[in-house]
Design an enzyme around this catalytic site. Structure first.
Site, PDB file in Angstrom:
ATOM      1  NE  ARG A  23       2.922   1.469  -4.083  1.00 53.45           N
ATOM      2  CZ  ARG A  23       3.235   2.134  -2.967  1.00 53.45           C
ATOM      3  NH1 ARG A  23       3.256   1.505  -1.809  1.00 53.45           N
ATOM      4  NH2 ARG A  23       3.545   3.411  -3.016  1.00 53.45           N
ATOM      5  CE  LYS A  60       6.422   2.868  -7.190  1.00 48.28           C
ATOM      6  NZ  LYS A  60       5.252   3.377  -7.911  1.00 48.28           N
ATOM      7  NE  ARG A 139      -1.166   2.851  -4.415  1.00 44.31           N
ATOM      8  CZ  ARG A 139      -0.650   2.994  -3.193  1.00 44.31           C
ATOM      9  NH1 ARG A 139      -1.120   2.284  -2.193  1.00 44.31           N
ATOM     10  NH2 ARG A 139       0.324   3.845  -2.967  1.00 44.31           N
ATOM     11  CG  HIS A 162       1.742   8.400  -2.634  1.00 43.00           C
ATOM     12  ND1 HIS A 162       0.520   8.767  -3.136  1.00 43.00           N
ATOM     13  CD2 HIS A 162       2.051   7.224  -3.235  1.00 43.00           C
ATOM     14  CE1 HIS A 162       0.113   7.851  -4.003  1.00 43.00           C
ATOM     15  NE2 HIS A 162       1.028   6.904  -4.071  1.00 43.00           N
TER      16      HIS A 162
END
Length: 192
Positions: A23, A60, A139, A162
């Site tokens: 990111r 994140k 990304r 993820h």
């Protein structure tokens, strides 16, 4: 895009982001102690993506805190970045602000998102690919290129941190081919 980035201050940033899928806020927070270009033994060159420029300094999500092996072009770009930074440090002298950041200004200060966007827009203009690209699309491109090369979506999701494949499939992956051919290929081979 890569040729447009050559020789720019953001070249290593673009190469790292495109070839690892980190990111933008993680790339801006990357520090040299988390970059291992010549690790001992059989360990491949890698980066520890453990920080972010978010308010807490964390990535994140917890799953986003990961260590990624580096392809050779990224290793070369980061070595060049280190050389550029050493020159910047010498030229800046007492004005240099030591913070161990891989991507920083010519005096060692943090890059904010606007700095990166401005430099990235110049790279896009130089490369003549057109459109209104932003750094976060590096990304997205990583995910799409992995998908194009047949990497299973579960592995792509793991690579980009993820927790499930849903985000990877709906937000990030853009099919590079307008026609899905896998079914036809498999069935064609089965019944040839």
């Amino acid at each position: 895009m890569l040729s447009g980035a050559e020789g720019t201050r953001l070249c290593a940033y673009v190469v790292l982001s495109l070839m690892t899928g980190v990111r933008t806020e993680e790339a801006r927070a990357l520090v040299w102690p988390h970059v291992h270009l010549d690790p001992p033994g059989d360990i491949p060159p890698h980066v520890e993506v453990w920080r972010s420029v978010r308010a807490t300094g964390d990535t994140k999500t917890k799953k986003s805190r990961w260590t990624l092996a580096l392809p050779e072009p990224v290793v070369e770009a980061l070595r060049a970045r280190k050389d550029i930074q050493e020159t910047d440090r010498k030229v800046a002298g007492k004005k240099w602000e030591e913070n161990r950041l891989v991507f920083c200004s010519q005096v060692g200060t943090k890059l904010d998102a606007a700095n990166v966007r401005r430099g990235f827009r110049a790279i896009i203009r130089e490369s003549r690919i057109g459109g209104s690209w932003t750094p976060r699309e590096l990304r997205h491109s990583f995910v799409s290129l992995m998908s194009e090369k047949g990497v299973p979506v579960e592995e792509i999701a793991r690579l980009v941190g993820h927790s499930s494949t849903a985000t990877t499939e709906t937000v990030y992956r853009k099919e590079l081919r307008p026609v899905i051919t896998k079914g036809a290929e498999v069935m064609g081979n089965l019944f040839a």
